[in-house]
Design an enzyme around this catalytic site. Sequence first.
Site, PDB file in Angstrom:
ATOM      1  N   LYS A  66       0.824  -1.215   0.000  1.00  0.00           N
ATOM      2  CA  LYS A  66       0.000   0.000   0.000  1.00  0.00           C
ATOM      3  C   LYS A  66       0.863   1.274   0.000  1.00  0.00           C
ATOM      4  CE  LYS A  66      -4.068  -2.134   2.125  1.00  0.00           C
ATOM      5  NZ  LYS A  66      -5.074  -2.074   3.205  1.00  0.00           N
ATOM      6  N   ASP A 102     -10.069   2.478   2.557  1.00  0.00           N
ATOM      7  CA  ASP A 102     -10.231   1.700   3.791  1.00  0.00           C
ATOM      8  C   ASP A 102     -11.034   2.469   4.846  1.00  0.00           C
ATOM      9  OD1 ASP A 102      -8.987  -0.687   3.094  1.00  0.00           O
ATOM     10  OD2 ASP A 102      -6.999  -0.006   3.713  1.00  0.00           O
TER      11      ASP A 102
HETATM   12  P1  NAP Z   1       0.651  -3.273  11.130  1.00  0.00           P
HETATM   13  O1  NAP Z   1       1.052  -2.050  10.375  1.00  0.00           O
HETATM   14  O2  NAP Z   1       1.552  -4.460  11.173  1.00  0.00           O
HETATM   15  O3  NAP Z   1       0.312  -2.780  12.659  1.00  0.00           O
HETATM   16  C1  NAP Z   1       0.249  -3.670  13.658  1.00  0.00           C
HETATM   17  C2  NAP Z   1      -0.332  -2.982  14.917  1.00  0.00           C
HETATM   18  O4  NAP Z   1      -0.777  -4.024  15.769  1.00  0.00           O
HETATM   19  C3  NAP Z   1       0.672  -2.159  15.698  1.00  0.00           C
HETATM   20  O5  NAP Z   1       0.005  -1.064  16.291  1.00  0.00           O
HETATM   21  C4  NAP Z   1       1.147  -3.144  16.769  1.00  0.00           C
HETATM   22  O6  NAP Z   1       1.625  -2.531  17.956  1.00  0.00           O
HETATM   23  C5  NAP Z   1      -0.141  -3.873  17.043  1.00  0.00           C
HETATM   24  N1  NAP Z   1       0.038  -5.221  17.609  1.00  0.00           N
HETATM   25  C6  NAP Z   1       0.434  -6.337  16.971  1.00  0.00           C
HETATM   26  N2  NAP Z   1       0.430  -7.391  17.822  1.00  0.00           N
HETATM   27  C7  NAP Z   1       0.018  -6.907  19.025  1.00  0.00           C
HETATM   28  C8  NAP Z   1      -0.191  -7.496  20.309  1.00  0.00           C
HETATM   29  N3  NAP Z   1       0.018  -8.811  20.528  1.00  0.00           N
HETATM   30  N4  NAP Z   1      -0.635  -6.709  21.309  1.00  0.00           N
HETATM   31  C9  NAP Z   1      -0.862  -5.387  21.114  1.00  0.00           C
HETATM   32  N5  NAP Z   1      -0.670  -4.772  19.915  1.00  0.00           N
HETATM   33  C10 NAP Z   1      -0.246  -5.527  18.879  1.00  0.00           C
HETATM   34  O7  NAP Z   1      -0.731  -3.849  10.588  1.00  0.00           O
HETATM   35  P2  NAP Z   1      -1.880  -3.035   9.850  1.00  0.00           P
HETATM   36  O8  NAP Z   1      -1.607  -3.002   8.393  1.00  0.00           O
HETATM   37  O9  NAP Z   1      -2.051  -1.746  10.565  1.00  0.00           O
HETATM   38  O10 NAP Z   1      -3.154  -3.990  10.031  1.00  0.00           O
HETATM   39  C11 NAP Z   1      -3.740  -4.229  11.301  1.00  0.00           C
HETATM   40  C12 NAP Z   1      -4.907  -5.196  11.153  1.00  0.00           C
HETATM   41  O11 NAP Z   1      -5.997  -4.588  10.442  1.00  0.00           O
HETATM   42  C13 NAP Z   1      -4.566  -6.471  10.369  1.00  0.00           C
HETATM   43  O12 NAP Z   1      -5.009  -7.574  11.131  1.00  0.00           O
HETATM   44  C14 NAP Z   1      -5.346  -6.344   9.075  1.00  0.00           C
HETATM   45  O13 NAP Z   1      -5.761  -7.615   8.610  1.00  0.00           O
HETATM   46  C15 NAP Z   1      -6.518  -5.501   9.495  1.00  0.00           C
HETATM   47  N6  NAP Z   1      -7.135  -4.746   8.357  1.00  0.00           N
HETATM   48  C16 NAP Z   1      -8.419  -5.050   8.001  1.00  0.00           C
HETATM   49  C17 NAP Z   1      -9.030  -4.346   6.961  1.00  0.00           C
HETATM   50  C18 NAP Z   1     -10.448  -4.672   6.558  1.00  0.00           C
HETATM   51  O14 NAP Z   1     -10.845  -4.347   5.437  1.00  0.00           O
HETATM   52  N7  NAP Z   1     -11.250  -5.268   7.430  1.00  0.00           N
HETATM   53  C19 NAP Z   1      -8.319  -3.345   6.261  1.00  0.00           C
HETATM   54  C20 NAP Z   1      -7.009  -3.057   6.667  1.00  0.00           C
HETATM   55  C21 NAP Z   1      -6.418  -3.776   7.718  1.00  0.00           C
HETATM   56  P3  NAP Z   1       3.171  -2.058  18.084  1.00  0.00           P
HETATM   57  O15 NAP Z   1       3.272  -0.727  17.392  1.00  0.00           O
HETATM   58  O16 NAP Z   1       3.380  -1.951  19.564  1.00  0.00           O
HETATM   59  O17 NAP Z   1       4.007  -3.116  17.444  1.00  0.00           O
END
Ligand code: NAP
Length: 272
Positions: A66, A102
Site C-alpha cells: 500500500k 479503507d
Molecule cells: P501493522 O502495520 O503491522 O500494525 C500492527 C499494529 O498491531 C501495531 O500497532 C502493533 O503494535 C499492534 N500489535 C500487533 N500485535 C500486538 C499485540 N500482541 N498486542 C498489542 N498490539 C499488537 O498492521 P496493519 O496493516 O495496521 O493492520 C492491522 C490489522 O488490520 C490487520 O489484522 C489487518 O488484517 C486488518 N485490516 C483489516 C481491513 C479490513 O478491510 N477489514 C483493512 C485493513 C487492515 P506495536 O506498534 O506496539 O508493534
Amino acid sequence: MTDRYAVIGNPVAHSRSPWIHAQFAQATGQDMEYVRIESPLEGFAQTVDDFRRRGGCGANVTLPFKEAAYRYSAVLTHRARAARAANTLQFAENGVLGDNTDGAGLVRDLVSNLGCAMAGIRVLLIGAGGAARGVILPLLEAGCAQLVVANRTPARAAALAAEFASNERAHPLSATGFDGLAGASFDLVINATSAGLSGAALPLPATVFGRDALAYDMVYGHDTPFLAQARAAGARACDGWGMLVEQAAESFLLWRGVRPPTAPVLAALRAV
Ligand code: NAP
C-alpha cells in the site's frame, strides 16, 4: 471490450476481492473482469506497469504494497495523502490516481450497516500501524468528539497523532499507551491491531467499553480475544467483514461510477 481490474499483493491467493467485485459487477451489469496478481516483493512498480500495458483499468493493492502504491501514484486523493498509503489505483492516459478507501469503508460499515451515529461520540482506536493511520481522517471527518489512539508502543501512537497535528479537524485527537486508558470510557472501540491474528488478547480495562458501546475488530474471518473481551463487558461486537466489503464498494464506485449493493455480499461472506 471487457475492462480489466486486479488485486495486487503478496501473498494474494487468500484475497476475497475477486469474488466480491464479481458480485458487484453482476449486480450492476458492469462488463469487467477482476483477477489476483501476486507481485514479487521487490517488483511492485514493474508488476503494475505490466498490468497497465496489458490493458488494466485499475487495481486494488493489498499487503505489503500500500505504501509502494502511494509512491507509484502521480495524483493522490486527500484520504490517500492522510493515510500515506493507497489501496486503490485508477489508470488514466495522463497518469495514475491513488486513493485509499479503507477509512471510508470502515465509516460506511459503522454508519450504514451497524447504525452507529458518529457525531459527538467518544472513539478509542487501538493500534498505530497502517490500518490505524488509514482510518483517522475519515473518523475525524465523521464528526466524533474524541478520538484516542492507544498502542502497545506508546511512542508510535504519539508519532501517529502528531502526523495529523496540522489538520484543521485534529482537535479531538490524542494518543496514549494502554496504561493511559485506566478509567476512560468510549462509545466506539476499534481494534486496528493485528493482535487477533495470533490470538493475543489486549490489556484493556473493561471500563473502556462504555454503556451501549460498539466494539469493532478490523480482523475478519475468525473470532478474536478482543471481540470476546468486548462481549464479556456487555458491548456489541462486530468483525471486519463489513469494512472489507465497503472499501471494495468505494473502489468500485471510483472505477465504475456506480455504487454496488453490499448487503447481499456481506451476508454471503458471513454465511460461509
Ligand atoms: P501493522 O502495520 O503491522 O500494525 C500492527 C499494529 O498491531 C501495531 O500497532 C502493533 O503494535 C499492534 N500489535 C500487533 N500485535 C500486538 C499485540 N500482541 N498486542 C498489542 N498490539 C499488537 O498492521 P496493519 O496493516 O495496521 O493492520 C492491522 C490489522 O488490520 C490487520 O489484522 C489487518 O488484517 C486488518 N485490516 C483489516 C481491513 C479490513 O478491510 N477489514 C483493512 C485493513 C487492515 P506495536 O506498534 O506496539 O508493534
